[in-house]
Design an enzyme around this catalytic site. Structure first.
Site, PDB file in Angstrom:
ATOM      1  N   ARG A 167       1.351 -10.379  14.537  1.00 45.36           N
ATOM      2  CA  ARG A 167       0.407  -9.817  13.572  1.00 45.36           C
ATOM      3  C   ARG A 167       0.887  -9.923  12.123  1.00 45.36           C
ATOM      4  O   ARG A 167       0.300  -9.324  11.230  1.00 45.36           O
ATOM      5  CB  ARG A 167       0.180  -8.340  13.916  1.00 45.36           C
ATOM      6  CG  ARG A 167      -0.419  -8.113  15.280  1.00 45.36           C
ATOM      7  CD  ARG A 167      -1.921  -7.958  15.201  1.00 45.36           C
ATOM      8  NE  ARG A 167      -2.255  -6.753  14.478  1.00 45.36           N
ATOM      9  CZ  ARG A 167      -3.067  -6.689  13.417  1.00 45.36           C
ATOM     10  NH1 ARG A 167      -3.610  -7.777  12.916  1.00 45.36           N
ATOM     11  NH2 ARG A 167      -3.320  -5.537  12.835  1.00 45.36           N
ATOM     12  N   GLU A 214       2.399  -6.174  12.075  1.00 47.76           N
ATOM     13  CA  GLU A 214       1.808  -6.013  10.751  1.00 47.76           C
ATOM     14  C   GLU A 214       2.788  -5.420   9.747  1.00 47.76           C
ATOM     15  O   GLU A 214       2.626  -5.629   8.539  1.00 47.76           O
ATOM     16  CB  GLU A 214       0.543  -5.165  10.821  1.00 47.76           C
ATOM     17  CG  GLU A 214       0.743  -3.705  11.166  1.00 47.76           C
ATOM     18  CD  GLU A 214      -0.573  -2.951  11.252  1.00 47.76           C
ATOM     19  OE1 GLU A 214      -0.696  -1.921  10.563  1.00 47.76           O
ATOM     20  OE2 GLU A 214      -1.465  -3.392  11.995  1.00 47.76           O
ATOM     21  N   ASP A 231      -5.600  -0.146  18.865  1.00 49.12           N
ATOM     22  CA  ASP A 231      -4.391   0.033  18.068  1.00 49.12           C
ATOM     23  C   ASP A 231      -3.802   1.405  18.331  1.00 49.12           C
ATOM     24  O   ASP A 231      -4.454   2.426  18.099  1.00 49.12           O
ATOM     25  CB  ASP A 231      -4.742  -0.128  16.583  1.00 49.12           C
ATOM     26  CG  ASP A 231      -3.540  -0.058  15.669  1.00 49.12           C
ATOM     27  OD1 ASP A 231      -2.407   0.048  16.178  1.00 49.12           O
ATOM     28  OD2 ASP A 231      -3.723  -0.124  14.442  1.00 49.12           O
ATOM     29  N   TRP A 287       3.291   7.399  11.907  1.00 44.24           N
ATOM     30  CA  TRP A 287       1.888   7.253  11.557  1.00 44.24           C
ATOM     31  C   TRP A 287       1.455   5.811  11.783  1.00 44.24           C
ATOM     32  O   TRP A 287       0.454   5.538  12.382  1.00 44.24           O
ATOM     33  CB  TRP A 287       1.612   7.633  10.097  1.00 44.24           C
ATOM     34  CG  TRP A 287       0.138   7.555   9.818  1.00 44.24           C
ATOM     35  CD1 TRP A 287      -0.829   8.463  10.172  1.00 44.24           C
ATOM     36  CD2 TRP A 287      -0.574   6.496   9.180  1.00 44.24           C
ATOM     37  NE1 TRP A 287      -2.071   8.049   9.788  1.00 44.24           N
ATOM     38  CE2 TRP A 287      -1.947   6.818   9.170  1.00 44.24           C
ATOM     39  CE3 TRP A 287      -0.192   5.275   8.610  1.00 44.24           C
ATOM     40  CZ2 TRP A 287      -2.929   5.987   8.615  1.00 44.24           C
ATOM     41  CZ3 TRP A 287      -1.164   4.452   8.061  1.00 44.24           C
ATOM     42  CH2 TRP A 287      -2.529   4.808   8.061  1.00 44.24           C
ATOM     43  N   TYR A 333      -5.822   8.726  13.540  1.00 42.41           N
ATOM     44  CA  TYR A 333      -5.831   7.403  12.924  1.00 42.41           C
ATOM     45  C   TYR A 333      -7.057   6.582  13.339  1.00 42.41           C
ATOM     46  O   TYR A 333      -7.372   6.463  14.517  1.00 42.41           O
ATOM     47  CB  TYR A 333      -4.570   6.630  13.312  1.00 42.41           C
ATOM     48  CG  TYR A 333      -4.647   5.168  12.973  1.00 42.41           C
ATOM     49  CD1 TYR A 333      -4.475   4.732  11.661  1.00 42.41           C
ATOM     50  CD2 TYR A 333      -4.944   4.227  13.949  1.00 42.41           C
ATOM     51  CE1 TYR A 333      -4.582   3.394  11.342  1.00 42.41           C
ATOM     52  CE2 TYR A 333      -5.054   2.881  13.635  1.00 42.41           C
ATOM     53  CZ  TYR A 333      -4.878   2.470  12.326  1.00 42.41           C
ATOM     54  OH  TYR A 333      -4.998   1.143  12.013  1.00 42.41           O
ATOM     55  N   ASN A 387       0.820  -1.200   0.000  1.00 44.61           N
ATOM     56  CA  ASN A 387       0.000   0.000   0.000  1.00 44.61           C
ATOM     57  C   ASN A 387       0.862   1.262   0.000  1.00 44.61           C
ATOM     58  O   ASN A 387       1.709   1.454   0.869  1.00 44.61           O
ATOM     59  CB  ASN A 387      -0.903  -0.019   1.233  1.00 44.61           C
ATOM     60  CG  ASN A 387      -1.961   1.064   1.212  1.00 44.61           C
ATOM     61  OD1 ASN A 387      -2.254   1.640   0.181  1.00 44.61           O
ATOM     62  ND2 ASN A 387      -2.544   1.339   2.363  1.00 44.61           N
ATOM     63  N   ARG A 411     -12.286  -3.892  17.522  1.00 38.12           N
ATOM     64  CA  ARG A 411     -11.238  -2.898  17.769  1.00 38.12           C
ATOM     65  C   ARG A 411     -11.883  -1.533  17.893  1.00 38.12           C
ATOM     66  O   ARG A 411     -12.634  -1.108  17.012  1.00 38.12           O
ATOM     67  CB  ARG A 411     -10.230  -2.900  16.624  1.00 38.12           C
ATOM     68  CG  ARG A 411      -8.964  -2.120  16.929  1.00 38.12           C
ATOM     69  CD  ARG A 411      -8.140  -1.877  15.680  1.00 38.12           C
ATOM     70  NE  ARG A 411      -8.672  -0.755  14.912  1.00 38.12           N
ATOM     71  CZ  ARG A 411      -8.085  -0.256  13.816  1.00 38.12           C
ATOM     72  NH1 ARG A 411      -6.966  -0.793  13.362  1.00 38.12           N
ATOM     73  NH2 ARG A 411      -8.626   0.755  13.163  1.00 38.12           N
ATOM     74  N   GLU A 443      -2.376  -3.118  20.600  1.00 39.53           N
ATOM     75  CA  GLU A 443      -1.619  -3.372  19.365  1.00 39.53           C
ATOM     76  C   GLU A 443      -0.648  -2.241  19.027  1.00 39.53           C
ATOM     77  O   GLU A 443      -0.988  -1.060  19.184  1.00 39.53           O
ATOM     78  CB  GLU A 443      -2.619  -3.556  18.216  1.00 39.53           C
ATOM     79  CG  GLU A 443      -2.016  -3.714  16.844  1.00 39.53           C
ATOM     80  CD  GLU A 443      -3.074  -3.714  15.763  1.00 39.53           C
ATOM     81  OE1 GLU A 443      -2.700  -3.540  14.575  1.00 39.53           O
ATOM     82  OE2 GLU A 443      -4.262  -3.878  16.061  1.00 39.53           O
ATOM     83  N   GLU A 501      -7.911 -10.378  11.866  1.00 43.80           N
ATOM     84  CA  GLU A 501      -8.505  -9.069  11.601  1.00 43.80           C
ATOM     85  C   GLU A 501      -9.360  -9.128  10.340  1.00 43.80           C
ATOM     86  O   GLU A 501      -8.976  -9.728   9.332  1.00 43.80           O
ATOM     87  CB  GLU A 501      -7.413  -8.005  11.428  1.00 43.80           C
ATOM     88  CG  GLU A 501      -7.980  -6.613  11.198  1.00 43.80           C
ATOM     89  CD  GLU A 501      -6.908  -5.551  11.051  1.00 43.80           C
ATOM     90  OE1 GLU A 501      -7.237  -4.356  11.174  1.00 43.80           O
ATOM     91  OE2 GLU A 501      -5.728  -5.915  10.827  1.00 43.80           O
ATOM     92  N   HIS A 527      -0.821   2.246  16.908  1.00 46.99           N
ATOM     93  CA  HIS A 527      -0.173   2.547  15.630  1.00 46.99           C
ATOM     94  C   HIS A 527       1.231   3.111  15.790  1.00 46.99           C
ATOM     95  O   HIS A 527       1.604   4.099  15.140  1.00 46.99           O
ATOM     96  CB  HIS A 527      -1.045   3.474  14.785  1.00 46.99           C
ATOM     97  CG  HIS A 527      -1.182   3.009  13.361  1.00 46.99           C
ATOM     98  ND1 HIS A 527      -0.769   3.737  12.281  1.00 46.99           N
ATOM     99  CD2 HIS A 527      -1.672   1.852  12.851  1.00 46.99           C
ATOM    100  CE1 HIS A 527      -1.006   3.072  11.165  1.00 46.99           C
ATOM    101  NE2 HIS A 527      -1.558   1.912  11.493  1.00 46.99           N
TER     102      HIS A 527
END
Length: 402
Positions: free
Chosen positions: A283, A262, A210, A402, A159, A37, A147, A236, A339, A212
């Protein structure tokens, strides 16, 4: 059986996706997700210029050798572009192998360890009241794990909340969007969210959150301790995990379960975290970890240390990645949760899938292979659109995680 052709298909039915399609001389083909992404075309170039020419004529059943060839043979190992490219190839090869065997992928992996795959979805609000209502709506849909994310007073939408809670390739995303963050305001506000959700919806729902990557280890420890009364399923991505040793400090101060991974690309990114039992859930996900082949190793390694799986499943990974994850989820003895942020209808049309969602649980289905395909004609109607993930700044202008 020989590989005769490999295509890279780029489409954007609301999100950009990179799909690898491998064809063989026996008429079987397989598809894999290679989406990174915000850097999609870098993976396309890596595949088309450096990977595909090396694979034509090879035996698609030699999955392990091909994986090692692409990983070790490049010399410059790891990294998100390399591992997403390898994942697209590897996942497509497993799809072919399971189709040739006449069975769903999870059977080829060793069979199911469970009947269904518990998943969690997302609920968010611009304030606590809105998030509490969103949790109620998800419970009404049958989800048992949710979540929760909320906006923070004094900050623009942060976020996971507001207009960009589910991002798309909108025109205003053509350049990176800048968001604002304040750790002190967040640390003071986040526990109030979970107090409100528990008061409104009780103790039975699994709650997740989360951060982040935005905290330091001692800030993460403070948050984890503050959230202990609300019995989270997990907390998370509390810190930027390049410094794996930072989790030692977090672990010393809180019993809130921790999840991370992740953005990890290989087992090496999580080795110390799992060996020292500094996390409870890993994750990592098929598309970013280099495919099904290495994810099996990650899951097996995690099981030795009592770490459970919690594969990333945001909309920026195609339904092919979710399908592959679900076959691993159904097989893995140490499965934890999957998820599921959901997909736009256009995405599901482009990627017809055998997996199903029922009462807060997913199942990969019984189709041969991993059970997800791509409609190339429909995909062609959604051309690639340049898009970026956001960037984040503190209130004084400092660029932040971020």
């Amino acid at each position: 059986m020989k590989i005769t052709d490999i295509k890279v298909i780029v489409c954007s039915p609301g999100r950009n996706f990179v799909t690898v399609k491998i064809m063989t001389d026996e008429g079987l083909y397989g598809v894999g997700d290679a989406t990174l992404n915000g850097r999609e075309l870098a993976v396309v170039a890596y595949l088309e210029e450096h990977v595909i020419p090396c694979l034509i004529g090879r035996d698609p059943h030699q999955i392990e050798d091909i994986w090692q060839y692409l990983y070790r043979g490049a010399y410059w190992r790891r990294g998100p572009v390399t591992m997403c490219a390898i994942s697209g190839i590897d996942t497509a090869l497993w799809d072919i192998k399971a189709k040739a065997a006449g069975m769903p992928l999870y059977q080829l992996l060793g069979g199911a360890s469970r009947d269904k795959v518990l998943c969690y979805t997302h609920a968010q609000g611009t304030d606590i009241a809105e998030c509490v209502d969103a949790v109620g709506a998800k419970l009404d849909q049958g989800f048992k794990a949710i979540r929760c994310q909320t906006g923070i007073p004094g900050l623009p939408n942060v976020y996971g909340t507001g207009k960009y809670a589910v991002t798309t390739n909108a025109a205003d995303d053509a350049m990176p969007r800048e968001e604002m963050w304040s750790t002190p305001k967040y640390l003071n506000y986040a526990p109030k969210l979970f107090e409100a959700v528990r008061n409104a919806h009780g103790e039975d729902v699994h709650l997740l959150h989360d951060t982040h990557h935005r905290l330091t280890p001692i800030e993460a420890a403070r948050l984890g301790k503050a959230l202990e009364p609300y019995n989270l399923f997990w907390l998370e991505d509390t810190v930027a995990a390049e410094l794996q040793e930072g989790f030692r400090l977090i672990r010393q101060h809180t019993t809130t379960p921790l999840a991370v991974g992740e953005v990890f690309n290989t087992i090496w990114d999580a080795r110390l975290l799992m060996e020292e039992q500094l996390i409870d859930y890993i994750r990592m996900t098929v598309v970013h970890a280099g495919g099904i082949t290495p994810m099996r190793r990650v899951m097996d390694f995690a099981s030795v240390y009592g770490v459970r799986t919690g594969c990333h499943g945001a909309m920026d990974m195609s339904p092919i990645c979710l399908g592959a994850n679900l076959h691993l989820d159904l097989w893995a003895p140490n499965f934890g949760i999957q998820e599921f942020s959901g997909y736009l209808p256009e995405i599901l049309d482009v990627f017809p899938s055998a997996w199903t969602l029922n009462d807060g649980n997913l199942h990969p289905g019984e189709a041969h292979g991993h059970g997800v395909d791509i409609d190339e004609d429909l995909a062609a109607k959604y051309p690639y659109q340049r898009a970026y993930l956001p960037v984040n700044r503190l209130e004084d202008g400092t660029l932040w995680h971020w």
